[in-house]
Design a protein around this motif. Sequence first.
Motif, PDB file in Angstrom:
ATOM      1  N   PRO A 115      98.552 -56.932  91.845  1.00 32.23           N
ATOM      2  CA  PRO A 115      99.565 -57.498  90.939  1.00 32.23           C
ATOM      3  C   PRO A 115      99.237 -57.321  89.457  1.00 32.23           C
ATOM      4  O   PRO A 115     100.131 -57.381  88.615  1.00 32.23           O
ATOM      5  N   ILE A 116      97.975 -57.065  89.135  1.00 29.20           N
ATOM      6  CA  ILE A 116      97.584 -56.907  87.731  1.00 29.20           C
ATOM      7  C   ILE A 116      97.713 -55.447  87.287  1.00 29.20           C
ATOM      8  O   ILE A 116      98.353 -55.134  86.297  1.00 29.20           O
ATOM      9  N   THR A 117      97.122 -54.530  88.056  1.00 34.33           N
ATOM     10  CA  THR A 117      97.111 -53.121  87.659  1.00 34.33           C
ATOM     11  C   THR A 117      98.307 -52.340  88.204  1.00 34.33           C
ATOM     12  O   THR A 117      98.552 -51.221  87.780  1.00 34.33           O
ATOM     13  N   LYS A 118      99.001 -52.919  89.182  1.00 29.90           N
ATOM     14  CA  LYS A 118     100.134 -52.273  89.874  1.00 29.90           C
ATOM     15  C   LYS A 118      99.693 -51.090  90.733  1.00 29.90           C
ATOM     16  O   LYS A 118     100.529 -50.336  91.242  1.00 29.90           O
ATOM     17  N   GLN A 119      98.384 -50.904  90.914  1.00 28.87           N
ATOM     18  CA  GLN A 119      97.898 -49.836  91.788  1.00 28.87           C
ATOM     19  C   GLN A 119      98.269 -50.163  93.230  1.00 28.87           C
ATOM     20  O   GLN A 119      98.326 -51.330  93.628  1.00 28.87           O
ATOM     21  N   ILE A 120      98.509 -49.141  94.004  1.00 27.85           N
ATOM     22  CA  ILE A 120      98.921 -49.295  95.400  1.00 27.85           C
ATOM     23  C   ILE A 120      97.806 -48.823  96.320  1.00 27.85           C
ATOM     24  O   ILE A 120      97.136 -47.820  96.047  1.00 27.85           O
ATOM     25  N   ALA A 121      97.613 -49.563  97.402  1.00 27.65           N
ATOM     26  CA  ALA A 121      96.698 -49.148  98.467  1.00 27.65           C
ATOM     27  C   ALA A 121      97.490 -49.151  99.768  1.00 27.65           C
ATOM     28  O   ALA A 121      98.280 -50.066 100.017  1.00 27.65           O
ATOM     29  N   VAL A 122      97.297 -48.131 100.577  1.00 28.65           N
ATOM     30  CA  VAL A 122      97.989 -48.032 101.862  1.00 28.65           C
ATOM     31  C   VAL A 122      96.945 -47.910 102.961  1.00 28.65           C
ATOM     32  O   VAL A 122      96.122 -46.998 102.940  1.00 28.65           O
ATOM     33  N   LEU A 123      96.991 -48.845 103.916  1.00 24.77           N
ATOM     34  CA  LEU A 123      96.191 -48.720 105.130  1.00 24.77           C
ATOM     35  C   LEU A 123      97.079 -48.043 106.158  1.00 24.77           C
ATOM     36  O   LEU A 123      98.146 -48.552 106.499  1.00 24.77           O
ATOM     37  N   ALA A 124      96.660 -46.889 106.637  1.00 31.74           N
ATOM     38  CA  ALA A 124      97.448 -46.122 107.599  1.00 31.74           C
ATOM     39  C   ALA A 124      96.696 -46.058 108.924  1.00 31.74           C
ATOM     40  O   ALA A 124      95.475 -45.887 108.946  1.00 31.74           O
ATOM     41  N   PHE A 125      97.439 -46.206 110.010  1.00 28.46           N
ATOM     42  CA  PHE A 125      96.867 -46.188 111.353  1.00 28.46           C
ATOM     43  C   PHE A 125      97.669 -45.223 112.210  1.00 28.46           C
ATOM     44  O   PHE A 125      98.896 -45.238 112.185  1.00 28.46           O
ATOM     45  N   PHE A 126      96.964 -44.420 112.993  1.00 27.27           N
ATOM     46  CA  PHE A 126      97.645 -43.546 113.938  1.00 27.27           C
ATOM     47  C   PHE A 126      98.097 -44.369 115.140  1.00 27.27           C
ATOM     48  O   PHE A 126      97.363 -45.215 115.640  1.00 27.27           O
ATOM     49  N   ILE A 127      99.299 -44.110 115.583  1.00 25.33           N
ATOM     50  CA  ILE A 127      99.838 -44.763 116.776  1.00 25.33           C
ATOM     51  C   ILE A 127      99.514 -43.867 117.964  1.00 25.33           C
ATOM     52  O   ILE A 127      99.758 -42.659 117.942  1.00 25.33           O
TER      53      ILE A 127
END
Length: 193
Positions: A115-127
Amino acid sequence: MWSETFPVCAGRRQSPINLEYFSIVNRKFPPFLFSQNFEEYLLFTLKNNGHTIVGELAPQTPSSIILELTGGGLPGIFQFTNFHLHWGGSPSEGSEHTINALHGAGEAHFVFTNPITKQIAVLAFFIVISADQQQSAWRSYVDNAVTLIHEGIQVPFITNLMQLMETENNFQDFWRYDGSLTTPPCTESVICE
């Protein structure tokens, strides 16, 4: 063609990529830490956004419900934004990323924003398709998602995020790279894991 409307989509750090076992640099990170609400069943809204079916916390969710992710070498505190699934026409072509040029049946993305830097992190998982798929936490998602055939349609959905993110290695082994969102606006400087 996305780059004609969204120039960033032609950038240098675009996702998805092919992950190769023999091209990695091994590193150690502290464990991921999830706020306790990840273990609870919460009300979400599933919505067809024109690209996929997105799950977001329902608007009436009390402000006391906090879904935060820290640790894992992430720079700061990241708050849950949404989850969504990517799939294809067959169990061998559904994932966006590949491992040694091989696709998974699908790929789940859990998107977080600092919320401060607006950087995004995505945790991705294979189905992975299994014989026990009737018991999968994703079964209810799929049953609801198939009803959302028109963009903008939405339905309420109750789920437990930790069950959706169930992983055999308990978030210990993962790939990390600097990439982007995989659909417009293709924002770069996304931490992809």
